[in-house]
Design a protein around this motif. Structure first.
Motif, mmCIF file in Angstrom:
data_model
loop_
_atom_site.group_PDB
_atom_site.id
_atom_site.type_symbol
_atom_site.label_atom_id
_atom_site.label_comp_id
_atom_site.label_asym_id
_atom_site.label_seq_id
_atom_site.Cartn_x
_atom_site.Cartn_y
_atom_site.Cartn_z
ATOM 1 N N GLY A 1 57.408 13.265 45.535
ATOM 2 C CA GLY A 1 56.971 14.468 46.234
ATOM 3 C C GLY A 1 57.450 15.771 45.649
ATOM 4 O O GLY A 1 57.452 16.798 46.332
ATOM 5 N N ILE A 2 57.841 15.796 44.365
ATOM 6 C CA ILE A 2 58.364 17.042 43.795
ATOM 7 C C ILE A 2 57.667 17.439 42.499
ATOM 8 O O ILE A 2 57.692 18.616 42.125
ATOM 9 C CB ILE A 2 59.886 16.951 43.546
ATOM 10 N N ARG A 3 57.048 16.503 41.803
ATOM 11 C CA ARG A 3 56.385 16.805 40.527
ATOM 12 C C ARG A 3 54.907 17.070 40.779
ATOM 13 O O ARG A 3 54.256 16.344 41.517
ATOM 14 C CB ARG A 3 56.594 15.655 39.535
ATOM 15 N N SER A 4 54.390 18.106 40.145
ATOM 16 C CA SER A 4 53.074 18.617 40.523
ATOM 17 C C SER A 4 51.995 18.296 39.501
ATOM 18 O O SER A 4 52.251 18.197 38.304
ATOM 19 C CB SER A 4 53.147 20.134 40.733
ATOM 20 N N GLU A 5 50.791 18.193 40.026
ATOM 21 C CA GLU A 5 49.618 17.880 39.217
ATOM 22 C C GLU A 5 49.038 19.168 38.631
ATOM 23 O O GLU A 5 49.081 20.228 39.262
ATOM 24 C CB GLU A 5 48.578 17.197 40.106
ATOM 25 N N TRP A 6 48.513 19.046 37.404
ATOM 26 C CA TRP A 6 47.785 20.176 36.831
ATOM 27 C C TRP A 6 46.593 20.489 37.726
ATOM 28 O O TRP A 6 45.847 19.600 38.137
ATOM 29 C CB TRP A 6 47.297 19.849 35.424
ATOM 30 N N GLU A 7 46.441 21.744 38.040
ATOM 31 C CA GLU A 7 45.333 22.169 38.890
ATOM 32 C C GLU A 7 44.795 23.479 38.349
ATOM 33 O O GLU A 7 45.567 24.393 38.036
ATOM 34 C CB GLU A 7 45.806 22.345 40.328
ATOM 35 N N ALA A 8 43.489 23.559 38.227
ATOM 36 C CA ALA A 8 42.886 24.782 37.705
ATOM 37 C C ALA A 8 41.547 25.022 38.386
ATOM 38 O O ALA A 8 40.737 24.106 38.512
ATOM 39 C CB ALA A 8 42.702 24.683 36.191
ATOM 40 N N MET A 9 41.348 26.237 38.844
ATOM 41 C CA MET A 9 40.092 26.637 39.457
ATOM 42 C C MET A 9 39.754 28.042 38.980
ATOM 43 O O MET A 9 40.582 28.944 39.048
ATOM 44 C CB MET A 9 40.205 26.619 40.984
ATOM 45 N N ILE A 10 38.556 28.199 38.472
ATOM 46 C CA ILE A 10 38.055 29.518 38.102
ATOM 47 C C ILE A 10 36.808 29.762 38.938
ATOM 48 O O ILE A 10 35.870 28.951 38.930
ATOM 49 C CB ILE A 10 37.707 29.600 36.597
ATOM 50 N N GLY A 11 36.805 30.849 39.686
ATOM 51 C CA GLY A 11 35.689 31.128 40.578
ATOM 52 C C GLY A 11 35.244 32.575 40.495
ATOM 53 O O GLY A 11 35.996 33.451 40.056
ATOM 54 N N ILE A 12 34.026 32.804 40.927
ATOM 55 C CA ILE A 12 33.441 34.142 40.897
ATOM 56 C C ILE A 12 33.168 34.574 42.332
ATOM 57 O O ILE A 12 32.507 33.858 43.095
ATOM 58 C CB ILE A 12 32.138 34.153 40.078
ATOM 59 N N ALA A 13 33.687 35.723 42.698
ATOM 60 C CA ALA A 13 33.592 36.198 44.076
ATOM 61 C C ALA A 13 32.162 36.587 44.426
ATOM 62 O O ALA A 13 31.414 37.107 43.595
ATOM 63 C CB ALA A 13 34.523 37.385 44.282
ATOM 64 N N ASP A 14 31.809 36.323 45.685
ATOM 65 C CA ASP A 14 30.503 36.701 46.220
ATOM 66 C C ASP A 14 30.722 37.820 47.228
ATOM 67 O O ASP A 14 31.340 37.613 48.275
ATOM 68 C CB ASP A 14 29.836 35.498 46.886
ATOM 69 N N ALA A 15 30.228 39.003 46.918
ATOM 70 C CA ALA A 15 30.513 40.185 47.732
ATOM 71 C C ALA A 15 30.033 40.029 49.173
ATOM 72 O O ALA A 15 30.730 40.423 50.117
ATOM 73 C CB ALA A 15 29.876 41.421 47.097
ATOM 74 N N ASP A 16 28.849 39.443 49.373
ATOM 75 C CA ASP A 16 28.313 39.305 50.729
ATOM 76 C C ASP A 16 29.180 38.368 51.569
ATOM 77 O O ASP A 16 29.447 38.638 52.748
ATOM 78 C CB ASP A 16 26.878 38.778 50.675
ATOM 79 N N GLU A 17 29.630 37.269 50.982
ATOM 80 C CA GLU A 17 30.449 36.323 51.735
ATOM 81 C C GLU A 17 31.833 36.896 52.028
ATOM 82 O O GLU A 17 32.435 36.598 53.057
ATOM 83 C CB GLU A 17 30.543 35.004 50.966
ATOM 84 N N ILE A 18 32.342 37.721 51.115
ATOM 85 C CA ILE A 18 33.648 38.344 51.343
ATOM 86 C C ILE A 18 33.588 39.290 52.538
ATOM 87 O O ILE A 18 34.533 39.385 53.328
ATOM 88 C CB ILE A 18 34.114 39.084 50.076
ATOM 89 N N LYS A 19 32.468 39.981 52.701
ATOM 90 C CA LYS A 19 32.312 40.864 53.868
ATOM 91 C C LYS A 19 32.411 40.064 55.161
ATOM 92 O O LYS A 19 32.998 40.511 56.147
ATOM 93 C CB LYS A 19 30.966 41.586 53.793
ATOM 94 N N LYS A 20 31.835 38.863 55.159
ATOM 95 C CA LYS A 20 31.907 38.020 56.350
ATOM 96 C C LYS A 20 33.346 37.573 56.613
ATOM 97 O O LYS A 20 33.806 37.520 57.755
ATOM 98 C CB LYS A 20 31.003 36.800 56.178
ATOM 99 N N LEU A 21 34.062 37.244 55.542
ATOM 100 C CA LEU A 21 35.438 36.777 55.713
ATOM 101 C C LEU A 21 36.373 37.884 56.183
ATOM 102 O O LEU A 21 37.408 37.613 56.794
ATOM 103 C CB LEU A 21 35.959 36.205 54.393
ATOM 104 N N LYS A 22 36.016 39.125 55.907
ATOM 105 C CA LYS A 22 36.906 40.236 56.259
ATOM 106 C C LYS A 22 37.169 40.282 57.760
ATOM 107 O O LYS A 22 38.239 40.710 58.201
ATOM 108 C CB LYS A 22 36.312 41.560 55.787
ATOM 109 N N ILE A 23 36.222 39.806 58.555
ATOM 110 C CA ILE A 23 36.422 39.825 60.006
ATOM 111 C C ILE A 23 37.570 38.901 60.407
ATOM 112 O O ILE A 23 38.301 39.164 61.359
ATOM 113 C CB ILE A 23 35.120 39.453 60.750
ATOM 114 N N PHE A 24 37.759 37.803 59.657
ATOM 115 C CA PHE A 24 38.904 36.929 59.913
ATOM 116 C C PHE A 24 40.203 37.662 59.623
ATOM 117 O O PHE A 24 41.158 37.615 60.399
ATOM 118 C CB PHE A 24 38.831 35.678 59.036
ATOM 119 N N VAL A 25 40.234 38.322 58.485
ATOM 120 C CA VAL A 25 41.443 39.036 58.082
ATOM 121 C C VAL A 25 41.779 40.124 59.092
ATOM 122 O O VAL A 25 42.930 40.279 59.511
ATOM 123 C CB VAL A 25 41.262 39.635 56.671
ATOM 124 N N ASP A 26 40.765 40.879 59.512
ATOM 125 C CA ASP A 26 40.999 41.973 60.455
ATOM 126 C C ASP A 26 41.467 41.469 61.820
ATOM 127 O O ASP A 26 42.122 42.204 62.564
ATOM 128 C CB ASP A 26 39.722 42.801 60.623
#
Length: 500
Positions: free
Chosen positions: A308-333
């Motif tokens: 439970g202490i040694r970690s797996e290689w993990e990599a994610m590259i993603g491109i933000a979607d402006a419209d979906e981020i606007k929807k998520l902002k209500i959660f943050v607020d």
């Protein structure tokens, strides 16, 4: 049911989905496209690290599948006639190949159970007859490919194996624990390490393998950690050298100083193996707010290490979607109002959040991205001191197999899981010698026992170092329970209506 009675072949008829990415990629400007491209190259250069962390044979199984693909030029159907196999045998092999590529290894990513192809050794040899190269590839892996046991990942034994403890010499849990004790004393973090036992001149030697592009000791004579225990730098060196090369090219297309900073620290970490450099990269990364191209890179989660202490290689590259981020902002607020509704919140104390929350909840950079590359947490004290990010992988949640209502539920539960589940809570800690992030003279009252708390994290301790292999499991359970707790919350349901 005993493991030997369980089917270890993948379910037939695996469904393969293509994640949509072209529209959001095309919307990037030229610089961003190059930046995303080289980050994606860096991500995938680490894929062999994942395979090596799963099982010794996984990299060679991958080579066999790729060699077959090139031998038939991707026209798999020709193998039926040329190799004298049935179409059912070909389909079963392709089901296995798809499952292997999905998991980047021959053990399931969820559950860690081994899976084997539903074809005979004879059929595999017929398939491999397509070329001399594929025959040689199969000869290297046919025995471990088909062997059951091992049934699952775990501490090395007759029934389990672990890529984190490679080698032919059996290693015991006591020996692994001894290595951990020495690492604590010498301030070597475990996340990017593996442990191998060898025998030299009749004496057992424990080698702590540290992932780095560089090889050899940092300083002459500094590789011996204790009697019979040595630090060996350069684990995954070939892959990490390519990762560093791609990241250096990505730096040429960085959009701001923060991106340049964390890429510089990434390169130092992957080049030298210094976890301090990785921690510095995360401090810069969490402040790169609202990035158009987002990334996660490194040795992140320790779920598959039996210790439970040694970690797996993990990599994610993603491109933000402006419209979906606007929807998520209500959660943050709305995040603070949700925190005030948690069971341990106390009205009138700490702005209604109670003593087990930070005085100021700094809402994270909450991003919905479309995955460009996905191969395979940030440090808690960095979360406490510098903030954190939450990322929702939108094009994985919106596959056609999800009904519209299912997608909304998954979207909301994932958002709550990340924002509230992983974002709340305060570790009562001695942040520096004699300095505490709570009132040491008047400690808070436990909501479970009704008594004042009598323990806290000592200076230098972290959630992971104290709870070991249970840390990740407990943290994920906590985050999952947050989603379940809030799913009938009226305010949350109002947001659900908004997202429709």
């Amino acid at each position: 049911m005993f493991p030997s009675e369980i089917s270890h072949t993948p379910l037939p008829g695996a469904t393969i989905h293509q994640l949509k990415i072209k529209p959001v990629f095309d919307a990037l400007v030229k610089r961003e496209k190059f930046y995303a491209h080289y980050l994606a190259r860096a991500a995938w250069h680490g894929s062999r690290i994942v395979m090596r962390q799963v099982s010794p044979e996984s990299p060679d199984i991958f080579d066999f599948i790729m060699d077959l693909y090139h031998a038939c030029d991707g026209k798999w159907d020709i193998l039926v006639a040329q190799c004298n196999i049935t179409s059912e045998e070909l389909t079963s092999f392709l089901d296995y190949a798809a499952m292997f590529l999905c998991n980047l290894g021959n053990f399931y990513g969820e559950g860690d159970q081994k899976f084997v192809p539903d074809v005979t050794a004879e059929a595999l040899r017929k398939i491999a007859d397509i070329s001399t190269k594929t025959k040689a590839s199969l000869d290297k892996i046919i025995d471990p490919l088909l062997a059951v046991p091992p049934f699952s990942l775990g501490y090395p034994s007759k029934n389990a194996l672990s890529g984190y403890y490679p080698g032919i010499e059996p290693i015991t849990q006591d020996e692994i624990a001894r290595v951990s004790e020495v690492m604590n004393k010498t301030s070597i973090g475990p996340e990017n390490t593996r442990v191998r036992k060898v025998v030299k001149d009749g004496k057992p030697i424990l080698q702590l393998l540290q992932a780095s592009a560089e090889t050899g000791p940092l300083k002459a004579g500094h590789d011996e950690l204790a009697d019979g225990m040595f630090l060996v730098r350069g684990d995954h060196s070939d892959e990490l050298a390519r990762v560093c090369s791609a990241l250096q090219k990505a730096k040429d297309y960085a959009g701001n100083d923060k991106q340049t900073q964390f890429l510089t620290h990434y390169v130092e970490f992957f080049r030298t193996g210094s976890l301090k450099a990785f921690q510095e990269s995360q401090k810069a990364w969490v402040t790169d707010i609202s990035a158009r191209v987002e990334n996660i890179l490194g040795f992140i989660e320790p779920y598959r290490d039996p210790a439970g202490i040694r970690s797996e290689w993990e990599a994610m590259i993603g491109i933000a979607d402006a419209d979906e981020i606007k929807k998520l902002k209500i959660f943050v607020d709305s995040s603070t109002s949700f925190i005030r509704q948690l069971p341990w919140a106390v009205k009138g104390v700490n702005d209604g959040k109670g003593t087990f929350e930070k005085s100021l909840f700094e809402a994270p950079d909450f991003t919905s991205v479309h995955v460009l590359a996905l191969c395979g947490s940030i440090y808690e004290y960095i979360r406490e001191a510098c903030g954190f990010k939450n990322i929702v992988l939108a094009n994985r949640l919106s596959l056609k197999s999800f009904k519209s209502t299912t997608h909304i539920v998954r979207f909301l539960t994932t958002a709550i899981h990340e924002l509230i589940g992983h974002g709340t809570g305060k570790l009562l800690s001695e942040t520096s010698p004699g300095t505490y992030n709570f009132d040491k003279q008047n400690p808070p009252t436990s909501p479970l026992s009704g008594e004042v708390v009598t323990s806290h994290y000592l200076h230098g301790q972290t959630w992971g170092s104290v709870f070991g292999k249970l840390a990740g499991t407990v943290e994920e359970c906590r985050a999952i329970l947050m989603s379940e707790y809030f799913m009938d919350n009226k305010d949350l349901l109002d947001i659900q209506v908004f997202l429709r």
